[in-house]
Design a protein around this motif. Structure first.
Motif, PDB file in Angstrom:
ATOM      1  N   GLY A  84       3.527   3.381  -2.174  1.00  0.00           N
ATOM      2  CA  GLY A  84       3.813   4.917  -3.759  1.00  0.00           C
ATOM      3  C   GLY A  84       3.960   3.583  -4.786  1.00  0.00           C
ATOM      4  O   GLY A  84       2.426   4.410  -5.539  1.00  0.00           O
ATOM      5  N   ALA A  85       3.823   3.421  -4.403  1.00  0.00           N
ATOM      6  CA  ALA A  85       4.269   1.738  -6.431  1.00  0.00           C
ATOM      7  C   ALA A  85       2.644   1.303  -5.972  1.00  0.00           C
ATOM      8  O   ALA A  85       2.265   1.456  -7.179  1.00  0.00           O
ATOM      9  CB  ALA A  85       4.881   0.841  -6.120  1.00  0.00           C
ATOM     10  N   ASN A 100      -1.817  -5.801   2.570  1.00  0.00           N
ATOM     11  CA  ASN A 100      -0.730  -4.832   3.175  1.00  0.00           C
ATOM     12  C   ASN A 100      -0.722  -5.443   4.963  1.00  0.00           C
ATOM     13  O   ASN A 100      -1.063  -5.670   5.615  1.00  0.00           O
ATOM     14  CB  ASN A 100      -1.023  -3.613   3.218  1.00  0.00           C
ATOM     15  N   ARG A 101       1.195  -5.248   5.002  1.00  0.00           N
ATOM     16  CA  ARG A 101       1.457  -5.828   6.096  1.00  0.00           C
ATOM     17  C   ARG A 101       1.170  -4.664   7.299  1.00  0.00           C
ATOM     18  O   ARG A 101      -0.024  -5.127   8.422  1.00  0.00           O
ATOM     19  CB  ARG A 101       2.701  -5.343   6.687  1.00  0.00           C
ATOM     20  N   THR A 102       0.954  -3.648   6.944  1.00  0.00           N
ATOM     21  CA  THR A 102       0.115  -2.416   7.736  1.00  0.00           C
ATOM     22  C   THR A 102      -1.207  -2.265   7.913  1.00  0.00           C
ATOM     23  O   THR A 102      -2.025  -1.440   6.319  1.00  0.00           O
ATOM     24  CB  THR A 102       0.938  -0.757   7.783  1.00  0.00           C
ATOM     25  N   ARG A 162      -2.994   1.083   6.502  1.00  0.00           N
ATOM     26  CA  ARG A 162      -2.283   1.385   5.123  1.00  0.00           C
ATOM     27  C   ARG A 162      -3.573   0.890   3.822  1.00  0.00           C
ATOM     28  O   ARG A 162      -3.680   1.848   3.645  1.00  0.00           O
ATOM     29  CB  ARG A 162      -1.890   1.574   4.706  1.00  0.00           C
ATOM     30  N   ILE A 213       7.210  -6.179  -9.209  1.00  0.00           N
ATOM     31  CA  ILE A 213       7.592  -5.133  -9.592  1.00  0.00           C
ATOM     32  C   ILE A 213       8.662  -4.735  -8.904  1.00  0.00           C
ATOM     33  O   ILE A 213       9.565  -4.117  -9.337  1.00  0.00           O
ATOM     34  CB  ILE A 213       6.529  -3.635  -9.775  1.00  0.00           C
ATOM     35  N   ALA A 238       0.853  -1.256  -0.046  1.00  0.00           N
ATOM     36  CA  ALA A 238      -0.481  -0.310   0.248  1.00  0.00           C
ATOM     37  C   ALA A 238       0.248   1.322  -0.049  1.00  0.00           C
ATOM     38  O   ALA A 238       0.287   2.354   0.678  1.00  0.00           O
ATOM     39  CB  ALA A 238      -0.858   0.249   1.135  1.00  0.00           C
ATOM     40  N   MET A 273      13.350  -7.461  -2.803  1.00  0.00           N
ATOM     41  CA  MET A 273      15.041  -6.478  -3.087  1.00  0.00           C
ATOM     42  C   MET A 273      16.185  -6.574  -3.069  1.00  0.00           C
ATOM     43  O   MET A 273      15.929  -6.974  -1.679  1.00  0.00           O
ATOM     44  CB  MET A 273      13.844  -4.771  -3.211  1.00  0.00           C
TER      45      MET A 273
HETATM   46  N1  LIG Z   1       9.488  -1.846 -11.683  1.00  0.00           N
HETATM   47  C1  LIG Z   1       9.117  -0.656 -11.168  1.00  0.00           C
HETATM   48  O1  LIG Z   1       9.844   0.398 -12.452  1.00  0.00           O
HETATM   49  C2  LIG Z   1       9.347  -0.040  -9.327  1.00  0.00           C
HETATM   50  C3  LIG Z   1       8.632   1.723  -9.835  1.00  0.00           C
HETATM   51  C4  LIG Z   1       8.679   1.718  -8.392  1.00  0.00           C
HETATM   52  C5  LIG Z   1       8.822   0.993  -7.902  1.00  0.00           C
HETATM   53  N2  LIG Z   1       9.478  -0.361  -7.728  1.00  0.00           N
HETATM   54  C6  LIG Z   1       9.668  -1.171  -6.379  1.00  0.00           C
HETATM   55  O2  LIG Z   1       8.377  -1.247  -5.597  1.00  0.00           O
HETATM   56  C7  LIG Z   1       9.216  -1.662  -4.308  1.00  0.00           C
HETATM   57  C8  LIG Z   1       8.250  -1.052  -3.447  1.00  0.00           C
HETATM   58  O3  LIG Z   1       8.359   0.851  -3.617  1.00  0.00           O
HETATM   59  P1  LIG Z   1       7.445   1.812  -2.911  1.00  0.00           P
HETATM   60  O4  LIG Z   1       8.634   2.962  -3.400  1.00  0.00           O
HETATM   61  O5  LIG Z   1       6.327   1.447  -2.847  1.00  0.00           O
HETATM   62  O6  LIG Z   1       8.142   1.316  -1.581  1.00  0.00           O
HETATM   63  P2  LIG Z   1       6.927   1.926   0.019  1.00  0.00           P
HETATM   64  O7  LIG Z   1       6.319   2.943  -0.946  1.00  0.00           O
HETATM   65  O8  LIG Z   1       8.459   1.995   0.875  1.00  0.00           O
HETATM   66  O9  LIG Z   1       6.040   1.036   0.092  1.00  0.00           O
HETATM   67  C9  LIG Z   1       6.811   0.080   0.479  1.00  0.00           C
HETATM   68  C10 LIG Z   1       6.087  -1.484   0.490  1.00  0.00           C
HETATM   69  O10 LIG Z   1       6.191  -2.555   1.146  1.00  0.00           O
HETATM   70  C11 LIG Z   1       5.950  -3.377   2.118  1.00  0.00           C
HETATM   71  N3  LIG Z   1       6.323  -3.717   3.206  1.00  0.00           N
HETATM   72  C12 LIG Z   1       7.922  -2.883   3.428  1.00  0.00           C
HETATM   73  N4  LIG Z   1       8.314  -3.908   4.277  1.00  0.00           N
HETATM   74  C13 LIG Z   1       7.894  -5.089   4.488  1.00  0.00           C
HETATM   75  C14 LIG Z   1       8.155  -6.595   4.834  1.00  0.00           C
HETATM   76  N5  LIG Z   1       9.020  -6.513   5.730  1.00  0.00           N
HETATM   77  N6  LIG Z   1       6.480  -6.747   5.526  1.00  0.00           N
HETATM   78  C15 LIG Z   1       5.922  -6.845   4.577  1.00  0.00           C
HETATM   79  N7  LIG Z   1       5.593  -5.351   3.863  1.00  0.00           N
HETATM   80  C16 LIG Z   1       6.635  -4.633   3.465  1.00  0.00           C
HETATM   81  C17 LIG Z   1       5.356  -1.429   3.419  1.00  0.00           C
HETATM   82  O11 LIG Z   1       4.196  -1.879   3.977  1.00  0.00           O
HETATM   83  P3  LIG Z   1       4.336  -1.406   5.151  1.00  0.00           P
HETATM   84  O12 LIG Z   1       2.631   0.108   5.002  1.00  0.00           O
HETATM   85  O13 LIG Z   1       2.968  -1.779   6.316  1.00  0.00           O
HETATM   86  O14 LIG Z   1       5.334  -0.415   5.812  1.00  0.00           O
HETATM   87  C18 LIG Z   1       4.417  -1.351   1.806  1.00  0.00           C
HETATM   88  O15 LIG Z   1       3.035  -1.335   1.434  1.00  0.00           O
HETATM   89  C19 LIG Z   1      10.055  -0.998  -4.291  1.00  0.00           C
HETATM   90  O16 LIG Z   1      10.933  -2.407  -4.604  1.00  0.00           O
HETATM   91  C20 LIG Z   1      10.693  -0.517  -5.770  1.00  0.00           C
HETATM   92  O17 LIG Z   1      12.316  -0.538  -6.438  1.00  0.00           O
HETATM   93  C21 LIG Z   1       9.579  -1.015  -8.998  1.00  0.00           C
END
Ligand SMILES: NC(=O)c1ccc[n+]([C@@H]2O[C@H](COP(=O)([O-])OP(=O)(O)OC[C@H]3O[C@@H](n4cnc5c(N)ncnc54)[C@H](OP(=O)(O)O)[C@@H]3O)[C@@H](O)[C@H]2O)c1
Length: 292
Positions: free
Chosen positions: A141-142, A162-164, A167, A233, A139, A209
């Motif tokens: 940014g992506a 989502n974990r939280t 959200r 992703i 939940a 990741m």
């Molecule tokens: N392919 C592409 O073009 C592309 C584009 C954008 C992003 N991405 C990738 O997408 C991923 C997320 O990016 P973002 O910008 O959305 O990051 P973000 O806003 O920080 O969100 C992170 C998400 O991951 C969850 N999470 C993190 N650690 C966790 C864990 N240990 N157990 C369960 N859930 C966990 C978080 O849950 P909580 O809400 O509970 O913290 C949240 O839902 C990254 O790996 C990024 O590289 C890829």
């Protein structure tokens, strides 16, 4: 070491770039400069490390310096919105901008992340989102970008897990309210009941990741229908453990590199009104990832 650009940069060369903090590991310069070279465009794409304290000045600098366009990455995707002249409706829904186009001195913000996923889904996995039941893990940014884009693409239903949990519930309610797409939120613990009906599962969490490559979202792949498509992703590593497990189970898979390439292609098309050389961009991404 001789300056690699001494022969090719002139007073006519246009500038594109990316702002973020940190920026040193961004794959975008390699991807976009390969595309610009393939298109024989007199442009250069430059990484700019911009601290959160200087976002406003950086955006003003785009205008002042006549930079044609920039990408915006973590942590500035939300902050830049306040300093733009206009924000595209999809970016407004997502609440974040990853691409700014300088159109004759007017800065217009777009979000090509969700669109990049959609193009990858259609072109690489051969799936039309219309009528599909989708489970989205995450939940952040992506998840917002992918979730809103799919909700606008006539999917049948969406589960945001989502974990939280709070959200997930908040994002699901927002997507439902803004797009009308039937959407529910869930914690990761109670996800299982949604898996047996899913056509598409998408991991948008950072689980798996680099450097945590042995982590995997808590999903029982076997509880998905055999025809389900499993998408991740995360693009570093190019094949996450989730993708490997799904492939081992015989299910179709879609890794994250395509989304990255297509979101970049969409940005390039907005800036220069050209057809982006997607294969060149994918190859540049693979080479850059392999060299890191
Ligand atoms: N392919 C592409 O073009 C592309 C584009 C954008 C992003 N991405 C990738 O997408 C991923 C997320 O990016 P973002 O910008 O959305 O990051 P973000 O806003 O920080 O969100 C992170 C998400 O991951 C969850 N999470 C993190 N650690 C966790 C864990 N240990 N157990 C369960 N859930 C966990 C978080 O849950 P909580 O809400 O509970 O913290 C949240 O839902 C990254 O790996 C990024 O590289 C890829």
């Amino acid at each position: 070491m001789p300056n690699r650009f001494a022969q090719c940069l002139t007073g006519h060369t246009g500038v594109l770039g990316v702002i973020g903090d940190p920026i040193a590991h961004s794959l975008s310069p390699a991807m976009h400069n390969a595309a610009l070279q393939a298109l024989d465009k007199d442009y250069i794409y430059v990484p700019f490390a911009v601290s959160p304290l200087h976002v406003q000045e950086a955006v003003a600098g785009v205008k002042a310096l006549g930079i044609k366009g920039i990408n915006v990455t973590i942590p500035h995707k939300v902050a830049v919105i306040d300093y733009l002249d206009e924000v595209d409706p999809v970016a407004q829904l997502i609440g974040a901008v990853n691409t700014i186009s300088n159109q004759a001195g007017r800065l217009i913000g777009y979000n090509t992340d969700g669109y990049g996923f959609l193009r990858s889904l259609q072109e690489e996995a051969g799936r039309d989102p219309e009528g599909q039941k989708v489970v989205l893990l995450g939940a952040g940014g992506a998840a917002r970008a992918v979730g809103f884009q799919l909700a606008l693409s006539k999917i049948q239903s969406l589960v945001v897990a989502n974990r939280t949990e709070s959200r997930a519930l908040a994002l699901a309610a927002e997507i439902h309210e803004q797009t009308g797409c039937p959407t529910v939120g869930s914690g990761l613990d109670s996800l299982d009941s949604h898996l047996s009906a899913a056509d598409i599962l998408i991991n948008t969490t950072s689980l798996g990741m680099y450097p945590q490559i042995t982590t995997v979202p808590p999903v029982e792949i076997e509880h998905l229908p055999p025809t389900a498509l499993v998408c991740d992703i995360v693009y570093n590593p190019s094949e996450t453990l989730l993708i490997q497990k799904a492939a081992d189970s015989g299910r179709a898979t879609l890794p994250g590199l395509g989304m990255l390439a297509y979101q970049g292609a969409a940005a390039l098309e907005l800036w220069l009104q050209v057809k982006a050389p997607i294969d060149v961009m994918k190859t540049a991404l693979r080479m850059q990832l392999a060299s890191q």
